[in-house]
Design an enzyme around this catalytic site. Structure first.
Site, PDB file in Angstrom:
ATOM      1  N   ASN A 154       0.832  -1.193   0.000  1.00  0.00           N
ATOM      2  CA  ASN A 154       0.000   0.000   0.000  1.00  0.00           C
ATOM      3  C   ASN A 154       0.873   1.252   0.000  1.00  0.00           C
ATOM      4  O   ASN A 154       2.100   1.179   0.137  1.00  0.00           O
ATOM      5  CB  ASN A 154      -0.887  -0.019   1.255  1.00  0.00           C
ATOM      6  CG  ASN A 154      -2.147   0.820   1.097  1.00  0.00           C
ATOM      7  OD1 ASN A 154      -2.295   1.592   0.147  1.00  0.00           O
ATOM      8  ND2 ASN A 154      -3.064   0.656   2.045  1.00  0.00           N
ATOM      9  N   PHE A 155       0.246   2.381  -0.150  1.00  0.00           N
ATOM     10  CA  PHE A 155       0.891   3.690  -0.040  1.00  0.00           C
ATOM     11  C   PHE A 155       2.062   3.896  -1.001  1.00  0.00           C
ATOM     12  O   PHE A 155       3.013   4.594  -0.663  1.00  0.00           O
ATOM     13  CB  PHE A 155       1.330   3.951   1.413  1.00  0.00           C
ATOM     14  CG  PHE A 155       0.201   3.899   2.403  1.00  0.00           C
ATOM     15  CD1 PHE A 155       0.144   2.883   3.365  1.00  0.00           C
ATOM     16  CD2 PHE A 155      -0.822   4.838   2.357  1.00  0.00           C
ATOM     17  CE1 PHE A 155      -0.904   2.816   4.274  1.00  0.00           C
ATOM     18  CE2 PHE A 155      -1.878   4.779   3.266  1.00  0.00           C
ATOM     19  CZ  PHE A 155      -1.916   3.767   4.226  1.00  0.00           C
ATOM     20  N   LEU A 156       1.962   3.309  -2.193  1.00  0.00           N
ATOM     21  CA  LEU A 156       2.980   3.584  -3.227  1.00  0.00           C
ATOM     22  C   LEU A 156       2.800   5.032  -3.647  1.00  0.00           C
ATOM     23  O   LEU A 156       1.713   5.417  -4.113  1.00  0.00           O
ATOM     24  CB  LEU A 156       2.819   2.658  -4.417  1.00  0.00           C
ATOM     25  CG  LEU A 156       3.662   3.006  -5.655  1.00  0.00           C
ATOM     26  CD1 LEU A 156       5.159   3.041  -5.319  1.00  0.00           C
ATOM     27  CD2 LEU A 156       3.393   1.992  -6.770  1.00  0.00           C
TER      28      LEU A 156
ATOM     29  N   ALA B  74       8.559   3.662  -9.811  1.00  0.00           N
ATOM     30  CA  ALA B  74       7.587   2.732  -9.214  1.00  0.00           C
ATOM     31  C   ALA B  74       7.985   1.261  -9.431  1.00  0.00           C
ATOM     32  O   ALA B  74       7.992   0.488  -8.457  1.00  0.00           O
ATOM     33  CB  ALA B  74       6.192   3.005  -9.753  1.00  0.00           C
TER      34      ALA B  74
ATOM     35  N   LEU C  92      -6.890  -0.462   3.138  1.00  0.00           N
ATOM     36  CA  LEU C  92      -6.958   0.944   3.572  1.00  0.00           C
ATOM     37  C   LEU C  92      -6.495   1.897   2.475  1.00  0.00           C
ATOM     38  O   LEU C  92      -5.657   1.555   1.674  1.00  0.00           O
ATOM     39  CB  LEU C  92      -6.089   1.101   4.830  1.00  0.00           C
ATOM     40  CG  LEU C  92      -6.517   0.170   5.968  1.00  0.00           C
ATOM     41  CD1 LEU C  92      -5.499   0.217   7.084  1.00  0.00           C
ATOM     42  CD2 LEU C  92      -7.906   0.549   6.442  1.00  0.00           C
TER      43      LEU C  92
ATOM     44  N   THR D 221      -4.510  -2.846  -4.054  1.00  0.00           N
ATOM     45  CA  THR D 221      -5.602  -2.246  -4.842  1.00  0.00           C
ATOM     46  C   THR D 221      -5.021  -1.089  -5.648  1.00  0.00           C
ATOM     47  O   THR D 221      -3.947  -0.571  -5.334  1.00  0.00           O
ATOM     48  CB  THR D 221      -6.719  -1.681  -3.940  1.00  0.00           C
ATOM     49  OG1 THR D 221      -6.152  -0.705  -3.078  1.00  0.00           O
ATOM     50  CG2 THR D 221      -7.383  -2.777  -3.129  1.00  0.00           C
TER      51      THR D 221
END
Ligand SMILES: COc1cc([C@H]2SCC(=O)N2Cc2ccccc2)c(Br)cc1O
Length: 390
Positions: A138-140, A152, A390, A174
């Protein structure tokens, strides 16, 4: 074609394999012997260096907060940007069994400025009948000024390498975009709690033949909840809530395999981060239902009168005795009591059964769910998904 240069090189379901029902469901690649996992970090472009972001450090947590607050996900019209709070980030990134070195930053060597971030947290996730130790990635986030420098892919490879070093071979993530290959695609729905502000900031529009006062009346909610025995969850409820949530999530094809420690972390109320409520039967004192939502504000970009949108996001909701419609209406009522402007929900689990009736409207954002190194033969319907990331 080479549209997905990076993702076509990864062990993920490929678009060309769709419909190929001879490919088995399950891991795509076998685990690598730990000795064969690359021991040293991937190379970054010369002027950048890796840094482990210690979220316990107030200074480091501030840097991460500021990077995300200025450079993380915006809507298509660049009117809003997620504004995850420091307390939320600490909650999201330090669940039971977390690894500090899965909180990965990229700094400019000279200035030491944090310019990129990606994270993983461990999670036990069931896919049909398999319980798998996974990472939730998460939080890329890459600073706006460093976009399309192909940072990335190397950040994804590095977090994957560090996850492999802990002998974990699957991940869940996601994205608001379609890359190879979604296991399901969900839609966001929004329930106005403060319609006047939502119209002022341009998220909602006054309906045709509607006045502002008529609109305010349309979304008005009772002052207090209606379900007898509806109260905030407490530490002493953890065993009962764990039993209730585990039993309920069994009906979905993909869902977390929560134990009591996970429930204590993820579902016990944390001020300003996550709120959760139980229905305790006044007669039997048993816990029959549960609902929860997390707090994720958004920065409002370029509005004179409002800088922040206070949003609640539906998390895990379990009903056994109270109708889900009534349980969720009570969740809306407490969210309004807590001065949230909007209550957001995905069309996952049984959410479709209440969205329209409780006056949610469809959003413009789709959320696509992915598994890394695990093939699902046919995409799931959102209602078969029991996992909220999240
Ligand atoms: C703008 O329409 C939507 C935007 C978002 C995300 S993108 C960046 C952001 O901050 N959002 C949270 C938000 C902002 C505004 C209202 C509700 C939720 C989502 Br998710 C679903 C939407 O339909």
């Amino acid at each position: 074609e080479r549209r997905h240069k990076f993702w076509e090189s990864q062990p993920v379901g490929q678009f060309k394999d769709l419909g190929n029902s001879s490919l088995p469901e399950g891991p795509i690649e076998a685990p690598t012997p730990l000795s064969e996992v690359k021991q040293e970090p991937y190379n970054l472009p010369n002027m950048y260096e890796w840094v482990t972001c210690d979220m316990d450090s107030d200074e480091m947590c501030n840097e991460v907060y500021n990077l995300l607050a200025n450079n993380y996900v915006e809507d298509d019209e660049n009117m809003f940007r997620f504004n995850y709070s420091k307390e939320f980030l600490r909650w999201a990134l330090r669940p039971p069994g977390y690894f500090k070195n899965w909180h990965i930053g990229v700094r400019v060597k000279s200035s030491k400025k944090l310019v990129a971030f990606i994270t993983g947290v461990p999670a036990r996730i069931r896919v049909r009948d398999d319980i798998i130790n996974m990472a939730e990635v998460n939080f890329l986030c890459v600073h706006k000024k460093l976009r399309s420098k192909r940072l990335a892919p190397v950040m994804i490879k590095e977090v994957t390498r560090r996850i492999h070093l802990e002998n974990i071979w699957q991940a869940a993530y996601t994205a608001g975009i379609v890359i190879p290959t979604p296991i399901t695609s969900c839609q966001y729905w929004h329930r106005s709690l403060n319609p006047k502000k939502l119209i002022e900031v341009g998220f909602s529009r006054l309906g045709a033949r509607m006045t502002m006062s008529r609109t305010i009346k349309l979304f008005k909610l009772p002052e207090s909840t209606v379900t007898p025995g509806f109260r905030q969850m407490g530490l002493h409820d953890v065993p009962a809530v764990t039993r209730l949530v585990r039993k309920y999530l069994r009906q979905f094809a993909v869902a977390p395999d929560f134990n009591e420690h996970d429930v204590e972390h993820w579902l016990l109320p944390t001020e300003g981060v996550v709120d959760s409520y139980v229905v305790e039967s006044p007669a039997t004192h048993e816990i029959t239902d549960f609902c929860s939502f997390y707090t994720l504000p958004s920065s409002i970009l370029g509005n004179q009168n409002h800088s922040t949108l206070k949003a609640a996001y539906s998390f895990y909701n379990v009903f056994t005795k109270t109708p889900l419609l009534q349980l969720m209406n009570d969740a809306l009522i407490v969210a309004k009591q807590k001065d949230f402007d909007v209550f957001n929900a995905l069309d996952v689990m049984h959410n479709e059964s209440f969205l329209k009736e409780l006056k949610f409207g469809p959003g413009d954002g789709s959320l696509h769910y992915y598994l890394y190194n695990y093939r699902i033969r046919n995409a799931l319907k959102p209602s078969e998904l029991g996992l909220v990331l999240l």
